[in-house]
Design a protein around this motif. Sequence first.
Motif, short mmCIF file in Angstrom:
data_model
loop_
_atom_site.label_atom_id
_atom_site.label_comp_id
_atom_site.label_asym_id
_atom_site.label_seq_id
_atom_site.Cartn_x
_atom_site.Cartn_y
_atom_site.Cartn_z
N ALA A 49 -41.01 -35.60 79.55
CA ALA A 49 -40.15 -36.79 79.40
C ALA A 49 -40.95 -37.81 78.60
N ASN A 50 -40.36 -38.32 77.54
CA ASN A 50 -41.06 -39.28 76.68
C ASN A 50 -41.17 -40.65 77.34
N GLU A 51 -42.14 -41.42 76.84
CA GLU A 51 -42.39 -42.75 77.38
C GLU A 51 -41.22 -43.68 77.09
N ARG A 52 -40.70 -43.62 75.86
CA ARG A 52 -39.61 -44.52 75.47
C ARG A 52 -38.26 -43.88 75.77
N TYR A 53 -37.37 -44.68 76.30
CA TYR A 53 -36.04 -44.23 76.68
C TYR A 53 -35.26 -43.63 75.51
N ASP A 54 -35.46 -44.22 74.31
CA ASP A 54 -34.67 -43.81 73.14
C ASP A 54 -35.39 -42.79 72.26
N ASP A 55 -36.48 -42.21 72.79
CA ASP A 55 -37.26 -41.26 72.01
C ASP A 55 -36.80 -39.84 72.34
N PHE A 56 -36.20 -39.18 71.35
CA PHE A 56 -35.69 -37.81 71.55
C PHE A 56 -36.51 -36.78 70.78
N GLU A 57 -37.68 -37.20 70.31
CA GLU A 57 -38.55 -36.28 69.56
C GLU A 57 -39.45 -35.52 70.53
N ASN B 124 -32.42 -38.75 78.03
CA ASN B 124 -32.02 -39.97 78.75
C ASN B 124 -30.55 -40.32 78.54
N LYS B 125 -30.00 -39.97 77.39
CA LYS B 125 -28.59 -40.24 77.13
C LYS B 125 -27.71 -39.44 78.09
N LYS B 126 -28.06 -38.15 78.26
CA LYS B 126 -27.31 -37.31 79.20
C LYS B 126 -27.47 -37.80 80.63
N LEU B 127 -28.69 -38.26 80.96
CA LEU B 127 -28.93 -38.78 82.30
C LEU B 127 -28.08 -40.02 82.55
N GLU B 128 -28.01 -40.88 81.55
CA GLU B 128 -27.18 -42.08 81.65
C GLU B 128 -25.70 -41.70 81.82
N ASP B 129 -25.23 -40.71 81.05
CA ASP B 129 -23.84 -40.26 81.17
C ASP B 129 -23.58 -39.68 82.55
N LEU B 130 -24.56 -38.96 83.09
CA LEU B 130 -24.41 -38.40 84.44
C LEU B 130 -24.26 -39.53 85.46
N LEU B 131 -25.11 -40.54 85.34
CA LEU B 131 -25.06 -41.67 86.28
C LEU B 131 -23.73 -42.40 86.20
N LYS B 132 -23.11 -42.37 85.01
CA LYS B 132 -21.80 -43.02 84.84
C LYS B 132 -20.65 -42.07 85.18
N LYS C 232 -19.89 -39.31 83.53
CA LYS C 232 -19.23 -38.80 82.32
C LYS C 232 -19.59 -37.36 81.99
N ASP C 233 -20.73 -36.88 82.48
CA ASP C 233 -21.21 -35.57 82.04
C ASP C 233 -21.86 -34.86 83.22
N ARG C 234 -21.64 -33.57 83.34
CA ARG C 234 -22.23 -32.80 84.45
C ARG C 234 -23.15 -31.69 83.96
N SER C 235 -23.46 -31.67 82.67
CA SER C 235 -24.34 -30.62 82.15
C SER C 235 -25.79 -30.98 82.48
N PRO C 236 -26.72 -30.01 82.36
CA PRO C 236 -28.14 -30.32 82.61
C PRO C 236 -28.59 -31.48 81.71
N VAL C 237 -29.38 -32.39 82.26
CA VAL C 237 -29.77 -33.60 81.51
C VAL C 237 -31.07 -33.35 80.73
N MET C 238 -31.19 -32.14 80.20
CA MET C 238 -32.39 -31.75 79.46
C MET C 238 -31.99 -31.03 78.19
N GLN C 239 -32.83 -31.16 77.18
CA GLN C 239 -32.67 -30.37 75.96
C GLN C 239 -33.59 -29.16 76.07
N LEU C 240 -33.11 -28.02 75.60
CA LEU C 240 -33.88 -26.78 75.66
C LEU C 240 -34.46 -26.46 74.28
N TYR C 241 -35.76 -26.21 74.26
CA TYR C 241 -36.44 -25.75 73.04
C TYR C 241 -37.06 -24.39 73.33
#
Length: 202
Positions: free
Chosen positions: A87-95, A121-129, A131-140
Amino acid sequence: MSGELRFEIHQNAYIKLILHALKHRTAAVNGVLLGRSAADGGTVEIVDSVPLFHSQIGLLPPLEIALIMIEEYYGGKGLSVVGYFHANERYDDFELAGVAKNIGDHITRYFPQAALLLLDNKKLEDLLKGKDRSPVMQLYTKDASSWKLVGSKGSDQLALKEPSANTVLLDYISSEKWKNIIDFDDHLDDISKDWLNSGLFE
């Protein structure tokens, strides 16, 4: 590597990683994924996870100590390290950070089809609202030379073993269960602290 390889993550493994990130919201955090390849060869089952660090996560000596202890404990249960969580330090960091790729590279030497999961974090935010029930992680996953983001919205290559996992996660977040997470940093500071988080789900 086959692009069709699926990763199925068990509820407790999933929840532990997200609670760890929530406990240290202003720091980068990481963890390892424990599991096994399914008999069909097309699925990697992520059975458990261990939160690693929330400070100086790129330091090699503590990481090596942690991996030795983790492999010793889980090897006896027939599980091995099958991936890495970041998990990145910055909320808006998706790199995908360099340290994540380096540790992922290390794991692929022993488990070539390893997964690298990045908290979204975007998916996590959507889950909290709600809006979304998918895993809150990106897979690489790693091809011959580099880590590639797998699939996009609607991809089922990363699936939750229990469909209720996000509902349980929301309950744990609302009851501030993240305060109880112990990672390897905590354990190295005070060895009486249980890095296995045995009591977390009681």
